[in-house]
Design an enzyme around this catalytic site. Structure first.
Site, PDB file in Angstrom:
ATOM      1  N   HIS A 124      -7.397 -13.506  -3.875  1.00  0.00           N
ATOM      2  CA  HIS A 124      -6.878 -12.910  -2.640  1.00  0.00           C
ATOM      3  C   HIS A 124      -6.737 -11.388  -2.691  1.00  0.00           C
ATOM      4  CE1 HIS A 124      -3.043 -12.202  -4.584  1.00  0.00           C
ATOM      5  NE2 HIS A 124      -2.416 -11.907  -3.465  1.00  0.00           N
ATOM      6  N   GLY A 167      -4.178  -8.078  -7.458  1.00  0.00           N
ATOM      7  CA  GLY A 167      -3.123  -8.576  -8.346  1.00  0.00           C
ATOM      8  C   GLY A 167      -2.425  -7.451  -9.084  1.00  0.00           C
ATOM      9  N   GLU A 183      -5.443  -0.663   7.130  1.00  0.00           N
ATOM     10  CA  GLU A 183      -6.333   0.283   6.480  1.00  0.00           C
ATOM     11  C   GLU A 183      -7.613   0.437   7.300  1.00  0.00           C
ATOM     12  OE1 GLU A 183      -5.853   0.402   1.844  1.00  0.00           O
ATOM     13  OE2 GLU A 183      -7.931  -0.143   2.266  1.00  0.00           O
ATOM     14  N   ASN A 211       3.834  -4.365   0.275  1.00  0.00           N
ATOM     15  CA  ASN A 211       2.387  -4.259   0.078  1.00  0.00           C
ATOM     16  C   ASN A 211       1.598  -4.568   1.347  1.00  0.00           C
ATOM     17  OD1 ASN A 211       2.668  -7.009   0.235  1.00  0.00           O
ATOM     18  ND2 ASN A 211       1.586  -7.467  -1.666  1.00  0.00           N
ATOM     19  N   HIS A 212       2.279  -4.600   2.492  1.00  0.00           N
ATOM     20  CA  HIS A 212       1.565  -4.800   3.750  1.00  0.00           C
ATOM     21  C   HIS A 212       1.002  -3.478   4.243  1.00  0.00           C
ATOM     22  CE1 HIS A 212       4.193  -8.589   4.456  1.00  0.00           C
ATOM     23  NE2 HIS A 212       3.170  -8.830   3.669  1.00  0.00           N
ATOM     24  N   GLY A 267      -8.280  -4.397  -2.113  1.00  0.00           N
ATOM     25  CA  GLY A 267      -7.911  -3.786  -3.378  1.00  0.00           C
ATOM     26  C   GLY A 267      -6.602  -3.055  -3.176  1.00  0.00           C
TER      27      GLY A 267
END
Lengths: 133, 482
Positions: free
Chosen positions: B405, B408, B208, B204-205, B380
């Site tokens: 953070h 989720g 952007e 999930n790194h 997001g």
């Protein structure tokens, strides 16, 4: 297959079943390599030995898989044809190391989450291993 | 866990009282709307929060953020404070990816003027910011240099000409946690980290490129250099194999430590040690090394982002340069002073999937933010909004200076892969004007927007609860993932 991927919200998890403990360790290793999408090179006649210690069998499993993960990430080596032996608080595994050509998915760590190695009435050993990704 | 186990405090705050389970030392406070809560009780995150409330030395409340989901030991989206120095520190309460966090860079480049170059920018970012499985960084270091990175953090990057004074000022803890001690980092962690400095990783790194879509707090946006319609860049990554191994090492060694200190925990991933024990101090020293590695990691990636912008926009667009807004950690343990039951108390705040959100008047903040509060970034999912928020006085009073953070997860990775075809998702994102550079289509599918909660609802909950306030909403225009 003696391991299968199971649902986990944020990470990857496998369920492993084997008729004996050494088999469980061997199949958990196969699960780690399977989830990571390892592509292996040609086998060689070399032999290696992995030794870990731990106060209980769950710690032995986490330590063993952690060693495999380290070898995979840093040395690009997978350990196959595993012959694990458990003696009290020590695990030793004779392996055939194989060069890894490609790894498709990154595993950060092996966790203790939900890890309990149990033997059911049918004599099989079961464990769930969760990997942080 | 059922909704009826929670008592409503107000429209945004719920409590699991200590009467819920005999071994709870403190209550659990959950931030969220009823709708978010109905989602939260679908997994084991609240049960995990209750487990956290049993830790020796835990004080105040255990706090759960509205983006929470099940983790191991600690839920992801939780805050736990233990009294310093006699309480415990738990590596699981900080996470395997120590100092996973987010950095925001801002520009004056107008999205509409830059749009035609965004494809080329995405490609340049993909090339100059290494990502993906097994990909090494552009700044390999020897072991003694790595030890220096571990102790000095982002200050090391400055000494290499890869960071400015403003970059350091506008980083949580100035990009260096003091008290890092590389003697407590294993050779294994060093081996894993050596080639990974300056890499994004996978999962999930991401990096952007976004457009500032809407501004809600003009004064704060002005101080941060955010302008509606301008491009910004968000970098999300952490301490890579270096931090992962440090956490692994100490979760394992603390299994034995707990026996020696007669500590019993309901979950092995809550393994802990008293902070004033040798083992506890060793972990703190090593954890700070990993945190400093991560600050440096994001600094080096920011340098790569700046190179990409120079290549694409230099000489073509006036004022193309990127300036740092801030850099925050969302997996970390910090020794801080907070008010607990009316008294000032020094505590170790474990934030796992939670962001520090200090309010106005915090001395550590750079002068331009001191009267406003600390910037907070809430990414997001791919394809949805991200948010810039401010810490508040409310967060200091209600959540040990913490807030959420991210969005989720609410769907497992395997379910996401079954539901979403990576290449189709990439095509759909491109159709919506979001350029994608991904190392793995399978990995992309796992990160599909449907796998995450509604980030707008999460932000609505934390602002409603008074533990953050809105500054700006960002929309993605290019994504780089490993």
């Amino acid at each position: 297959m003696a391991w299968r991927e199971i649902e986990h919200t944020a990470d990857w998890a496998i369920e492993v079943t084997a008729p004996h403990l050494p088999g469980l360790f061997r199949d958990a290793a196969a699960g780690l390599y399977g989830l990571a999408g390892c592509e292996l090179g040609n086998r060689s006649p070399d032999r290696d030995e992995i030794c870990v210690e731990g106060p209980d069998v769950e710690t032995l499993l986490v330590s063993f898989l952690d060693e495999l993960l380290f070898q995979l990430e840093v040395h690009r080596v997978a350990h196959t044809t595993l012959v694990p032996r458990i003696d009290g608080e020590e695990l030793s595994v004779i392996t055939s190391p194989v060069r890894v050509v490609a790894v498709n998915k990154e595993i950060k760590a092996v966790t203790f989450h939900d890890l309990e190695i149990v033997q059911t009435d049918d004599g099989n050993f079961h464990a769930t291993v969760v990997f942080d990704v | 866990m059922k909704l009826s186990d929670l008592q409503k405090i107000d429209d945004w705050t719920w409590e699991i009282p200590t009467a819920h389970r005999a071994d709870m030392r403190v209550p659990v406070r959950v931030f969220g709307t009823r709708e978010l809560l109905e989602d939260i009780i679908g997994d084991r995150s609240l049960e995990q929060a209750v487990n956290c409330s049993t830790l020796p030395g835990v004080v105040g409340n255990v706090y759960v953020m509205p983006d929470v989901h099940q983790g191991y030991g600690f839920p992801i989206g939780g805050v736990v404070a233990t009294e310093y120095p006699t309480g415990v520190i738990s590596p699981g309460g900080i996470g395997y990816d120590i100092n996973c966090g987010v950095r925001l860079l801002a520009s004056d480049i107008d999205f509409r003027e830059a749009e035609e170059q965004l494809d080329a920018l995405a490609t340049a970012l993909d090339y100059l910011c290494p990502s993906g499985v097994g990909v090494g960084g552009r700044h390999p270091v020897k072991d003694d240099e790595l030890d220096e990175v571990a102790v000095r953090g982002a200050a090391w990057a400055k000494s290499q000409g890869l960071a400015t004074d403003d970059d350091l000022r506008r980083t949580e803890s100035d990009g260096t946690l003091p008290g890092a001690d590389a003697r407590y980092v294993s050779e294994r962690a060093t081996d894993r980290g050596r080639t990974q400095l300056g890499t994004l990783g996978a999962g999930n790194h991401f990096i952007e490129v976004q457009e500032v879509e809407e501004i809600f707090h003009g004064e704060a946006a002005g101080a941060m250099g955010l302008r509606e319609g301008a491009l910004v860049v968000l970098i999300h990554t952490g301490s890579r194999g270096y931090g992962h191994q440090i956490c692994t090492d100490y979760v394992k060694s603390f299994q034995r430590t707990m026996r020696e200190h007669q500590i019993v925990v309901p979950d092995r991933e809550l393994a802990c040690a008293p902070m004033d024990s040798d083992e506890g101090q060793a972990y703190i020293g090593a954890m700070r090394c990993a945190a400093n590695f991560a600050f440096t990691n994001r600094q080096l990636l920011a340098a790569g982002v700046r190179e990409a912008f120079a290549e694409i926009f230099g000489g073509k667009v006036p004022d193309w340069e990127l300036r740092q807004v801030y850099d925050i950690a969302h997996n970390i343990g910090k020794i801080e002073t907070h008010v607990v039951q009316g008294k000032q108390m020094k505590v170790c705040v474990h934030r796992k999937g939670a962001t520090r959100a200090f309010g106005p008047g915090t001395e550590e903040l750079p002068p331009e933010y001191r009267d406003l509060g600390q910037p907070v970034f809430v990414p997001g999912s791919m394809g949805t909004a991200s948010w810039v928020l401010l810490g508040t006085e409310g967060s200091m009073a209600r959540s040990f200076g913490s807030t959420c953070h991210g969005a989720g997860r609410n769907m497992s990775r395997s379910a996401a892969r079954k539901k979403v075809h990576g290449a189709t998702l990439a095509h759909d994102l491109e159709e919506r004007g979001i350029r994608v550079r991904a190392g793995s289509m399978r990995g992309l599918a796992e990160e599909a927007p449907d796998a995450y909660k509604d980030v707008d609802a999460v932000v609505g909950a934390v602002t409603g609860a008074g533990i953050a306030k809105r500054v700006a909403r960002l929309r993605p225009v290019a994504v780089v993932k490993g």
